[in-house]
Design an enzyme around this catalytic site. Structure first.
Site, PDB file in Angstrom:
ATOM      1  N   LYS A 141      37.157  44.886  40.578  1.00 50.66           N
ATOM      2  CA  LYS A 141      37.293  45.546  39.206  1.00 50.66           C
ATOM      3  C   LYS A 141      37.037  44.375  38.331  1.00 50.66           C
ATOM      4  CE  LYS A 141      38.631  49.578  40.292  1.00 50.66           C
ATOM      5  NZ  LYS A 141      37.833  50.787  40.325  1.00 50.66           N
ATOM      6  N   LYS A 246      32.353  61.235  42.957  1.00 51.79           N
ATOM      7  CA  LYS A 246      33.952  61.455  43.360  1.00 51.79           C
ATOM      8  C   LYS A 246      33.860  62.851  43.792  1.00 51.79           C
ATOM      9  CE  LYS A 246      36.410  57.487  41.418  1.00 51.79           C
ATOM     10  NZ  LYS A 246      35.210  56.626  41.507  1.00 51.79           N
TER      11      LYS A 246
HETATM   12  O1  LIG Z   1      34.863  53.849  45.098  1.00 53.12           O
HETATM   13  C1  LIG Z   1      35.408  53.099  45.644  1.00 53.12           C
HETATM   14  O2  LIG Z   1      35.101  52.028  46.299  1.00 53.12           O
HETATM   15  C2  LIG Z   1      36.901  53.024  45.870  1.00 53.12           C
HETATM   16  C3  LIG Z   1      37.642  53.824  44.760  1.00 53.12           C
HETATM   17  C4  LIG Z   1      37.885  53.311  43.477  1.00 53.12           C
HETATM   18  O3  LIG Z   1      37.142  52.306  43.284  1.00 53.12           O
HETATM   19  C5  LIG Z   1      38.371  54.122  42.429  1.00 53.12           C
HETATM   20  C6  LIG Z   1      38.908  55.359  42.708  1.00 53.12           C
HETATM   21  C7  LIG Z   1      39.595  56.082  41.774  1.00 53.12           C
HETATM   22  C8  LIG Z   1      39.575  55.707  40.559  1.00 53.12           C
HETATM   23  C9  LIG Z   1      39.207  54.287  40.061  1.00 53.12           C
HETATM   24  O4  LIG Z   1      40.206  53.526  39.606  1.00 53.12           O
HETATM   25  C10 LIG Z   1      38.167  53.512  40.870  1.00 53.12           C
HETATM   26  C11 LIG Z   1      36.543  53.914  40.542  1.00 53.12           C
HETATM   27  O5  LIG Z   1      36.729  53.490  39.359  1.00 53.12           O
HETATM   28  O6  LIG Z   1      35.794  53.812  41.101  1.00 53.12           O
HETATM   29 MG   LIG Z   2      34.159  53.374  39.444  1.00 49.68          MG
END
Ligand SMILES: O=C(O)CCC(=O)C1=CC=C[C@@H](O)[C@@H]1C(=O)O
Ligand SMILES: [Mg+2]
Length: 307
Positions: A141, A246
């Site tokens: 991040k 997602k």
């Molecule tokens: O996508 C991935 O590699 C793992 C999941 C992930 O990073 C996330 C899952 C859910 C919320 C977020 O904080 C974050 C994202 O931003 O993608």
């Molecule tokens: Mg993301």
């Protein structure tokens, strides 16, 4: 009318360490495991794992919807779950899809999953642990600390990223355009950077398109395309780069599959920090869609339980 017995249970899973992003700090994942049982007593599970700050319903709204279902639900009622309940649409939709599959169809393909690193300097110590676990794609991040601080950590992190590995930088929409262009610039000569995820605010699609044309480093949109209506809107506004989808909050799986296939979207699947139930449903969909890029589901390290 084809009806199913319906039961559900709400869960609360504390993160081993709170997930800090530019959205803030997330300490507890709340979700709902649902079960549909057909007339032949065959039961399948589904998972409702909302992320309201990504545009889905809240957990309270999802619980309210489950409460009003009662002990039975028909296929028609499932298909009528409204679009402002995308996590419910996915949970019920994936359980329904599973019931319509031959019972023997288990998830065969081996997926290349990406490991989610802790935010900030903690990533440096955690990277070799995830390399040891077999990951070759990682996510870190950014947009949480001042850019000079994050850039210094990034340069240290890159010294530990294996030469054949890939690193994704996820800003969660937390960068100014100046900071986004700085990251795109310094990453442009670094082949191990797979993409910069959601550098700008979700509504800034046109600027993302402009930066994607200006810089070599690929850009992926996540929050901008987090629900089905956002995917449709981003495509209509001209986004042809990477879609971080997602599935857990993208609504009915069959509707998502149709749109991705019809428009040949460049897709990376990402977790909503769900349990094995939701992960299995998402990976089944990834397999159907032949999503091959490493999938962002390497998040089991983030919880102490093994739900
Ligand atoms: O996508 C991935 O590699 C793992 C999941 C992930 O990073 C996330 C899952 C859910 C919320 C977020 O904080 C974050 C994202 O931003 O993608
Ligand atoms: Mg993301």
């Amino acid at each position: 009318m084809k009806g199913y017995q319906f039961t559900y249970s709400v869960y609360r899973r504390p993160f081993r360490q709170p997930l800090t992003t530019s959205h803030g700090t997330w300490a507890i994942r709340e979700g709902i495991i649902i079960q549909l049982t057909d007339a032949n007593s065959r039961a399948e599970l589904g998972e409702i794992a909302p992320i309201p700050w990504f545009g889905s319903e809240s957990i309270d709204r999802a619980i309210e919807w489950c409460q009003q279902v009662g002990d039975n639900i028909t296929k028609d009622k499932i298909h009528l779950i409204p679009d402002d309940l995308p996590a419910c649409q996915f949970g019920f939709g994936s359980a329904l899809t599973a019931l319509e599959l031959p019972p023997t169809s288990t998830l065969a393909p081996k997926f290349d999953l990406s490991g989610l690193l802790p935010t900030g300097a903690a990533a440096i110590a955690q990277l070799p642990v995830l390399v040891q676990r077999g990951y070759s794609t990682f996510k870190w991040k950014i947009g949480v600390l001042p850019i000079a601080q994050e850039e210094a950590i990034w340069r240290q992190l890159m010294m530990a990223v294996p030469i054949d590995a890939k690193l994704r930088l996820d800003a969660n929409g937390g960068l100014t355009q100046t900071a986004a262009e700085r990251w795109l610039e310094i990453c442009s000569s670094e082949a191990r950077i797979e993409f910069i995820e959601q550098p700008l605010a979700p509504e800034e699609i046109e600027i993302a398109i402009e930066l994607a044309a200006k810089y070599h480093t690929p850009i992926a949109l996540d929050e901008s395309v987090a629900t089905f209506d956002r995917i449709q809107a981003a495509y209509a506004r001209g986004w042809r780069g990477i879609y971080v989808i997602k599935p857990g909050i993208a609504g009915f799986p069959w509707r998502l599959a149709k749109f991705v296939t019809q428009h040949q979207l460049d897709v990376v699947f990402s977790a909503v920090m769900e349990t094995k139930v939701g992960t299995a449903a998402a990976l089944r969909l990834a397999s159907d869609l032949k999503v091959t890029r490493s999938l962002g589901f390497g998040v089991e390290d983030w919880f102490d339980d093994d739900m």
